[in-house]
Structure formats: C-alpha cells, structure tokens
Design a protein around this motif. Sequence first.
Motif, PDB file in Angstrom:
ATOM      1  N   ASN A  59      57.885  30.258  36.768  1.00 17.41           N
ATOM      2  CA  ASN A  59      58.122  29.007  37.490  1.00 17.41           C
ATOM      3  C   ASN A  59      57.425  27.844  36.784  1.00 17.41           C
ATOM      4  OD1 ASN A  59      59.125  27.367  39.530  1.00 17.41           O
ATOM      5  ND2 ASN A  59      57.287  27.599  40.775  1.00 17.41           N
ATOM      6  N   THR A  60      57.862  27.581  35.565  1.00 17.62           N
ATOM      7  CA  THR A  60      57.338  26.462  34.786  1.00 17.62           C
ATOM      8  C   THR A  60      58.432  26.020  33.823  1.00 17.62           C
ATOM      9  OG1 THR A  60      55.462  25.733  33.428  1.00 17.62           O
ATOM     10  CG2 THR A  60      56.371  27.917  32.958  1.00 17.62           C
ATOM     11  N   GLN A  61      58.123  25.060  32.936  1.00 21.50           N
ATOM     12  CA  GLN A  61      59.112  24.616  31.967  1.00 21.50           C
ATOM     13  C   GLN A  61      59.606  25.811  31.152  1.00 21.50           C
ATOM     14  OE1 GLN A  61      55.969  23.416  32.078  1.00 21.50           O
ATOM     15  NE2 GLN A  61      55.979  21.192  32.194  1.00 21.50           N
ATOM     16  N   LEU A  62      60.897  25.784  30.817  1.00 22.06           N
ATOM     17  CA  LEU A  62      61.494  26.936  30.157  1.00 22.06           C
ATOM     18  C   LEU A  62      60.764  27.307  28.875  1.00 22.06           C
ATOM     19  CD1 LEU A  62      65.310  26.212  30.641  1.00 22.06           C
ATOM     20  CD2 LEU A  62      63.865  27.813  31.898  1.00 22.06           C
ATOM     21  N   GLY A  63      60.307  26.348  28.136  1.00 26.96           N
ATOM     22  CA  GLY A  63      59.637  26.656  26.879  1.00 26.96           C
ATOM     23  C   GLY A  63      58.223  27.176  27.044  1.00 26.96           C
ATOM     24  N   GLY A  64      57.652  27.070  28.240  1.00 26.29           N
ATOM     25  CA  GLY A  64      56.269  27.496  28.441  1.00 26.29           C
ATOM     26  C   GLY A  64      56.109  28.763  29.248  1.00 26.29           C
ATOM     27  N   ARG A  65      57.203  29.483  29.500  1.00 21.91           N
ATOM     28  CA  ARG A  65      57.121  30.652  30.378  1.00 21.91           C
ATOM     29  C   ARG A  65      56.332  31.792  29.751  1.00 21.91           C
ATOM     30  NH1 ARG A  65      63.167  31.734  32.366  1.00 21.91           N
ATOM     31  NH2 ARG A  65      63.454  31.916  30.102  1.00 21.91           N
ATOM     32  N   GLY A  66      56.519  32.033  28.472  1.00 24.02           N
ATOM     33  CA  GLY A  66      55.768  33.106  27.827  1.00 24.02           C
ATOM     34  C   GLY A  66      54.280  32.827  27.827  1.00 24.02           C
ATOM     35  N   THR A  67      53.909  31.607  27.477  1.00 25.81           N
ATOM     36  CA  THR A  67      52.497  31.222  27.487  1.00 25.81           C
ATOM     37  C   THR A  67      51.931  31.312  28.896  1.00 25.81           C
ATOM     38  OG1 THR A  67      52.913  29.719  25.646  1.00 25.81           O
ATOM     39  CG2 THR A  67      50.882  29.395  26.876  1.00 25.81           C
ATOM     40  N   ASN A  68      52.721  30.934  29.887  1.00 30.52           N
ATOM     41  CA  ASN A  68      52.261  30.997  31.267  1.00 30.52           C
ATOM     42  C   ASN A  68      51.972  32.435  31.682  1.00 30.52           C
ATOM     43  OD1 ASN A  68      51.725  28.818  33.009  1.00 30.52           O
ATOM     44  ND2 ASN A  68      53.282  29.529  34.440  1.00 30.52           N
ATOM     45  N   ALA A  69      52.795  33.387  31.226  1.00 32.99           N
ATOM     46  CA  ALA A  69      52.571  34.797  31.558  1.00 32.99           C
ATOM     47  C   ALA A  69      51.231  35.275  31.012  1.00 32.99           C
ATOM     48  CB  ALA A  69      53.708  35.651  31.000  1.00 32.99           C
ATOM     49  N   VAL A  70      50.914  34.893  29.793  1.00 37.60           N
ATOM     50  CA  VAL A  70      49.631  35.273  29.201  1.00 37.60           C
ATOM     51  C   VAL A  70      48.479  34.648  29.976  1.00 37.60           C
ATOM     52  CG1 VAL A  70      48.222  35.148  27.113  1.00 37.60           C
ATOM     53  CG2 VAL A  70      50.678  35.594  26.938  1.00 37.60           C
ATOM     54  N   ARG A  71      48.646  33.402  30.398  1.00 40.56           N
ATOM     55  CA  ARG A  71      47.583  32.733  31.152  1.00 40.56           C
ATOM     56  C   ARG A  71      47.355  33.390  32.506  1.00 40.56           C
ATOM     57  NH1 ARG A  71      49.820  26.785  29.425  1.00 40.56           N
ATOM     58  NH2 ARG A  71      48.558  26.547  27.539  1.00 40.56           N
ATOM     59  N   VAL A  72      48.420  33.840  33.138  1.00 33.43           N
ATOM     60  CA  VAL A  72      48.266  34.532  34.417  1.00 33.43           C
ATOM     61  C   VAL A  72      47.431  35.795  34.245  1.00 33.43           C
ATOM     62  CG1 VAL A  72      49.498  35.810  36.206  1.00 33.43           C
ATOM     63  CG2 VAL A  72      50.351  33.588  35.462  1.00 33.43           C
ATOM     64  N   VAL A  73      47.745  36.584  33.228  1.00 35.38           N
ATOM     65  CA  VAL A  73      46.988  37.814  32.971  1.00 35.38           C
ATOM     66  C   VAL A  73      45.534  37.484  32.666  1.00 35.38           C
ATOM     67  CG1 VAL A  73      46.733  39.782  31.414  1.00 35.38           C
ATOM     68  CG2 VAL A  73      49.008  39.089  32.184  1.00 35.38           C
ATOM     69  N   LEU A  74      45.304  36.494  31.827  1.00 37.75           N
ATOM     70  CA  LEU A  74      43.936  36.115  31.466  1.00 37.75           C
ATOM     71  C   LEU A  74      43.135  35.707  32.698  1.00 37.75           C
ATOM     72  CD1 LEU A  74      41.867  35.508  29.219  1.00 37.75           C
ATOM     73  CD2 LEU A  74      42.835  33.209  29.072  1.00 37.75           C
ATOM     74  N   GLY A  75      43.738  34.884  33.561  1.00 36.76           N
ATOM     75  CA  GLY A  75      43.033  34.441  34.756  1.00 36.76           C
ATOM     76  C   GLY A  75      42.741  35.577  35.720  1.00 36.76           C
ATOM     77  N   VAL A  76      43.706  36.466  35.922  1.00 32.65           N
ATOM     78  CA  VAL A  76      43.516  37.573  36.865  1.00 32.65           C
ATOM     79  C   VAL A  76      42.433  38.522  36.373  1.00 32.65           C
ATOM     80  CG1 VAL A  76      44.610  39.628  37.820  1.00 32.65           C
ATOM     81  CG2 VAL A  76      45.804  37.444  37.880  1.00 32.65           C
ATOM     82  N   VAL A  77      42.488  38.921  35.106  1.00 33.82           N
ATOM     83  CA  VAL A  77      41.483  39.844  34.575  1.00 33.82           C
ATOM     84  C   VAL A  77      40.096  39.229  34.659  1.00 33.82           C
ATOM     85  CG1 VAL A  77      40.700  41.025  32.493  1.00 33.82           C
ATOM     86  CG2 VAL A  77      43.120  41.037  33.085  1.00 33.82           C
ATOM     87  N   CYS A  78      39.999  37.957  34.288  1.00 36.81           N
ATOM     88  CA  CYS A  78      38.715  37.261  34.362  1.00 36.81           C
ATOM     89  C   CYS A  78      38.189  37.232  35.799  1.00 36.81           C
ATOM     90  CB  CYS A  78      38.876  35.850  33.816  1.00 36.81           C
ATOM     91  SG  CYS A  78      37.415  34.800  33.948  1.00 36.81           S
ATOM     92  N   GLY A  79      39.051  36.870  36.752  1.00 39.27           N
ATOM     93  CA  GLY A  79      38.621  36.783  38.141  1.00 39.27           C
ATOM     94  C   GLY A  79      38.253  38.125  38.742  1.00 39.27           C
ATOM     95  N   VAL A  80      39.033  39.147  38.412  1.00 41.18           N
ATOM     96  CA  VAL A  80      38.754  40.481  38.963  1.00 41.18           C
ATOM     97  C   VAL A  80      37.422  41.010  38.443  1.00 41.18           C
ATOM     98  CG1 VAL A  80      39.489  42.887  38.878  1.00 41.18           C
ATOM     99  CG2 VAL A  80      41.129  41.103  39.466  1.00 41.18           C
ATOM    100  N   LEU A  81      37.176  40.887  37.151  1.00 43.14           N
ATOM    101  CA  LEU A  81      35.914  41.380  36.590  1.00 43.14           C
ATOM    102  C   LEU A  81      34.710  40.676  37.216  1.00 43.14           C
ATOM    103  CD1 LEU A  81      36.838  41.693  32.802  1.00 43.14           C
ATOM    104  CD2 LEU A  81      36.562  43.544  34.468  1.00 43.14           C
ATOM    105  N   ILE A  82      34.797  39.374  37.353  1.00 41.82           N
ATOM    106  CA  ILE A  82      33.683  38.629  37.939  1.00 41.82           C
ATOM    107  C   ILE A  82      33.562  38.924  39.431  1.00 41.82           C
ATOM    108  CG2 ILE A  82      32.873  36.294  38.490  1.00 41.82           C
ATOM    109  CD1 ILE A  82      34.096  35.439  35.772  1.00 41.82           C
ATOM    110  N   GLY A  83      34.701  39.036  40.127  1.00 43.20           N
ATOM    111  CA  GLY A  83      34.655  39.387  41.545  1.00 43.20           C
ATOM    112  C   GLY A  83      34.073  40.767  41.790  1.00 43.20           C
TER     113      GLY A  83
END
Length: 360
Positions: A59-83
């Motif tokens: 759910n972002t600009q068509l050209g940024g969807r792949g990068t957005n997927a990587v950012r989602v994974v990065l944020g979730v892993v970071c948050g889960v480890l710290i949580g």
Amino acid sequence: MGEGPGKKILAGTWQRTRGQLWPVAQQAVACGLSWWVARLLFDHHVPLFAPIATLVALNTQLGGRGTNAVRVVLGVVCGVLIGQAAYMALGHAAGAVAVGCAVLVALLAALALDGERVTMAQAGVSAVIAVASGRPAGAERVQDVLVGAAVALLFSQMLFPVHPLKLLRGAETAALRRLAGLLRLGSQVHGNDPEELLPAESRALSQLLHDVDQARTDMVGVARRTPRWRVHRSSVQAMSRAALRLGMLGNSCLLLVRLAAESAPETEGPLDAAIDALADVLEAYAATEPAAPARRRCVRSALAVAARFPAEPGAHHAAERLAVGLAVRDLLVVAGVPMTDAERAVREHAPDAPLGSLYG
C-alpha cells in the motif's frame, strides 16, 4: 450543454479510482495468499500479521513496494527483539513502564537503522505486542511478517513489477501540465503582485516536483532490482538525468510568470505570446507518448518559440529574452537533448539545429 460541477467531480473521482483498481486488486489477492501460506507453514491459530505485513508493504507508490516490504521486516524484527528484551527484564508487572521503555528503544533503533516512518511504526507496534503478549507472540509475528513480506516481494518484483519508464512519466506528466497552467495564468494577469498570484501555484508545483523526484528514485530502484526491467537500465539512467532538470524548468517558468504578472496591462505583446506558445508545447509534450519522434516535434516547437522572440533593445526585453531562452533550454534537456546541444540551439536561435540523440 456542458457538464455541471457535480459531473466533473464524479468524473475526476472515477478517473482517480480507476487508476487504483488494479493495485487494490493485487493487494486483496496477495493478502489472501499470505494468510493461506502462513497457515500452511506455521502451526499457530491465527496468522494475523502475515496479510497485514503484505498490505502495509504493497500500500504505497508502485515503485516503492519492494523497499517497503524490506522496511516492514526490518521494523518488526527490531521491535520484537527489543520488546522481548523488555519483557524478560521487566515482565508484565512493570506494565506501562515496560511498554514505554520498549517503544522508546525500538523507535530510536529504527531511526538509527533506517529512519523511515513505516520502519519506525512497525518497530513500535511490534515492541508493544512483544511486551504485552510475551515470547510466543513475538516469534509468531516475525514468522508471519516474513511470509507477508515474501508474498509482497513476489507480487511487486516478480509477478507485477511496474514499468520503470512509465513510473516516472506519470509524475512528469502531472508536473508538466501544472507548469503549462501556471504559464497561462501568468500570461493572462498583468499588473498584479506576484506574491498574491504565485504562492498557491508554487506550493502545488513544489509537491508535484517532489513526486517526480520520488518517482525518479523509485524508477532507478525498480530497474536495478527487478529482473524483467534490467535491460532498460540505460534508458532509465538517461531519463533520470533529464528528470533532474525538471526542477530547473519549474524555476524558469516561475520567472516568466513573474515577469508577465509584473508588467502593466498595456504592455501585452511578445512575452505573452511566447508564454502561451510555450504552454502549448508543455501540454503537447505532457500528452504525447515518450517516443523519440514525438519528443523531437516538441523540441522543435520549443526552439521555434525562442527563435521568434524579437530582439528588441532595452534591459526589460533583454531580461524577457533571457527568461524565455532559459525555459526553452531547460525543456529541451527534460526532453532528452544533451545540455551542450540545447544551449547552442537556443543561443544561435536555430530551431533546425542538430540536437544529438534523444534517449530511446
């Protein structure tokens, strides 16, 4: 009879909606696939976060969807480890303190790693879930997000990758049409304070130019990461370099509008004619397909505008000639003419000058 305001609004709404139907359909199918794959691979009751990760990624600009997927994974892993670390150190007993500390550290870590809003949001949310639900929920969230991101990458990079050249062309077309409208406004209003005339148009134009820059960045990324479009990398690089000049074209057009708006009503003449003709060229370039023959026709028309501008004496007319020449030169570069060829053609008032090779 012409269309009423209501019909025009409905037509505009339909145009915007129609352009988003295909991406929305992709998101819906991808979310269903994420749910099914997560249920198939992992033994937990509700794979809630797999389709959520897919939706956030796509759910972002068509050209940024792949990068957005990587950012989602990065944020979730970071948050889960710290949580998880906060849960192990403080447990549920600390309550709000544990959640607040986990979110603070997760946001700071995401800020240091990436700094994008989607990464920080995913890190904060994941930290809250990890503290509130304990170890199993955090591990399940990571599993689900990996599946959701993988499905998003499958859709955005393999099955339905956006065409990199069309990605930039859409943003460029919107900016060119706004520039044409700005020029027409300047040629019609004389004796007005530019500070009253230009701010709203300048803000709208600035947003469109920002969209062009974002599309240019996404286009280069798509051509680099997507196997299907790697063969277009040379054309993509040429379009990217030309699109950088669009901001300069915006400044040149604003200068023309300032000169026209500050002139008295009785001084209408060559500058107004040149501005209207240049607006016609911009609209024609925005409406045409970005093939080399069409670009050449627009380039010749723009050079003819500069060549027809009279060489009248006086500092005021010298400033007008300079402004028209700058706008024409910048438009030529945006259309793919090498800078040296564009400068020579405008300087020599040569609408038929050889202009080198336009990007293919």
